[in-house]
Design a protein around this motif. Structure first.
Motif, PDB file in Angstrom:
ATOM      1  N   ILE A 173      41.497  -5.647 -16.336  1.00 24.26           N
ATOM      2  CA  ILE A 173      40.669  -6.178 -15.248  1.00 24.26           C
ATOM      3  C   ILE A 173      39.724  -5.076 -14.795  1.00 24.26           C
ATOM      4  O   ILE A 173      40.102  -3.905 -14.743  1.00 24.26           O
ATOM      5  N   ILE A 174      38.506  -5.470 -14.453  1.00 20.35           N
ATOM      6  CA  ILE A 174      37.535  -4.554 -13.853  1.00 20.35           C
ATOM      7  C   ILE A 174      37.189  -5.099 -12.476  1.00 20.35           C
ATOM      8  O   ILE A 174      36.918  -6.291 -12.311  1.00 20.35           O
ATOM      9  N   SER A 175      37.182  -4.221 -11.473  1.00 16.18           N
ATOM     10  CA  SER A 175      36.730  -4.602 -10.139  1.00 16.18           C
ATOM     11  C   SER A 175      36.258  -3.349  -9.422  1.00 16.18           C
ATOM     12  O   SER A 175      36.051  -2.306 -10.047  1.00 16.18           O
ATOM     13  N   ARG A 176      36.125  -3.448  -8.114  1.00 18.58           N
ATOM     14  CA  ARG A 176      35.560  -2.346  -7.358  1.00 18.58           C
ATOM     15  C   ARG A 176      36.253  -2.178  -6.006  1.00 18.58           C
ATOM     16  O   ARG A 176      36.669  -3.143  -5.390  1.00 18.58           O
ATOM     17  N   GLY A 177      36.360  -0.945  -5.565  1.00 19.29           N
ATOM     18  CA  GLY A 177      36.798  -0.613  -4.215  1.00 19.29           C
ATOM     19  C   GLY A 177      38.138  -1.187  -3.825  1.00 19.29           C
ATOM     20  O   GLY A 177      39.114  -1.153  -4.583  1.00 19.29           O
ATOM     21  N   GLY A 178      38.192  -1.744  -2.605  1.00 16.95           N
ATOM     22  CA  GLY A 178      39.426  -2.298  -2.068  1.00 16.95           C
ATOM     23  C   GLY A 178      39.939  -3.469  -2.878  1.00 16.95           C
ATOM     24  O   GLY A 178      41.154  -3.689  -2.959  1.00 16.95           O
ATOM     25  N   THR A 179      39.031  -4.211  -3.494  1.00 16.68           N
ATOM     26  CA  THR A 179      39.447  -5.335  -4.332  1.00 16.68           C
ATOM     27  C   THR A 179      40.216  -4.816  -5.535  1.00 16.68           C
ATOM     28  O   THR A 179      41.289  -5.339  -5.869  1.00 16.68           O
ATOM     29  N   ALA A 180      39.709  -3.770  -6.190  1.00 19.09           N
ATOM     30  CA  ALA A 180      40.399  -3.180  -7.345  1.00 19.09           C
ATOM     31  C   ALA A 180      41.763  -2.633  -6.932  1.00 19.09           C
ATOM     32  O   ALA A 180      42.759  -2.823  -7.644  1.00 19.09           O
ATOM     33  N   THR A 181      41.824  -1.974  -5.790  1.00 18.94           N
ATOM     34  CA  THR A 181      43.088  -1.407  -5.308  1.00 18.94           C
ATOM     35  C   THR A 181      44.119  -2.504  -5.073  1.00 18.94           C
ATOM     36  O   THR A 181      45.278  -2.387  -5.492  1.00 18.94           O
ATOM     37  N   LEU A 182      43.716  -3.576  -4.419  1.00 16.64           N
ATOM     38  CA  LEU A 182      44.623  -4.688  -4.135  1.00 16.64           C
ATOM     39  C   LEU A 182      45.105  -5.355  -5.421  1.00 16.64           C
ATOM     40  O   LEU A 182      46.298  -5.635  -5.580  1.00 16.64           O
TER      41      LEU A 182
END
Length: 182
Positions: free
Chosen positions: A61-70
């Motif tokens: 999965i690729i995401s960013r910031g708080g979304t990636a952390t969650l």
């Protein structure tokens, strides 16, 4: 390419439309990955991942910031993060320097860690507040508004909170999938 060639199945969760479009454009040029890009910020992003996992399987999965952390805390596959760069933070801080009112920076740990380091190097004393989840943003932003802050540097979570004037720390990053997927 033969049928036996296995493409890497990538699920990208974009917390905002600018990132979604950049990911789609960048992924279109890659023949070694099967990229699915969906929208979702923070808890909504996690919900989207959980729903998508019911339909299909992914390698990462690729995401960013708080979304990636969650997401990282709730899945067993690798989660790669599109990170905020030092130049992104420097640009936002320079713009805030020109602002006449009170300003602060509010963000998730990945952002505020880099911002703190940059501020220390620049002798910039802008207040920096770290949040761990989106619900904390409302509390901090309400307090800052009551204290007279009118410019908040932050990410998408803050922009949608309907608070004072906001400056996005970074709206559309340059995403290099080749480097990210190494």
């Amino acid at each position: 390419m033969t049928d036996s060639y296995h493409k890497i199945k990538v699920l990208a969760i974009a917390p905002y439309s600018g990132l979604r479009e950049i990911l789609r454009q960048t992924g279109a040029g890659r023949h070694d990955i099967a990229l699915t890009v969906l929208d979702g910020d923070n808890e909504e992003g996690l919900r989207v991942v959980q729903e998508e996992f019911k339909k299909s399987s992914y390698d990462l999965i690729i995401s960013r910031g708080g979304t990636a952390t969650l997401i990282r805390k709730n899945v067993s596959i690798p989660v790669l993060e599109v990170e905020i760069t030092a130049s992104d933070i420097l640009h936002a801080l320079r713009l805030a320097d020109a602002y006449k009112g009170k300003s602060a920076l509010v963000g998730f740990p990945a952002t505020t860690k880099h911002a703190s380091e940059m501020c220390m190097l620049l002798n910039n004393d802008i207040p920096i507040y770290t949040i761990q989840n989106a619900s904390e943003a409302d509390v901090i932003l309400s307090r800052l508004r009551a204290e007279g802050y009118s410019l908040i540097i932050g990410d998408n979570t803050l922009i949608f909170s309907g608070n004072p004037v906001f400056m996005r720390l970074l709206e559309v990053p340059d995403v290099d999938l080749t480097t990210l997927l190494r």
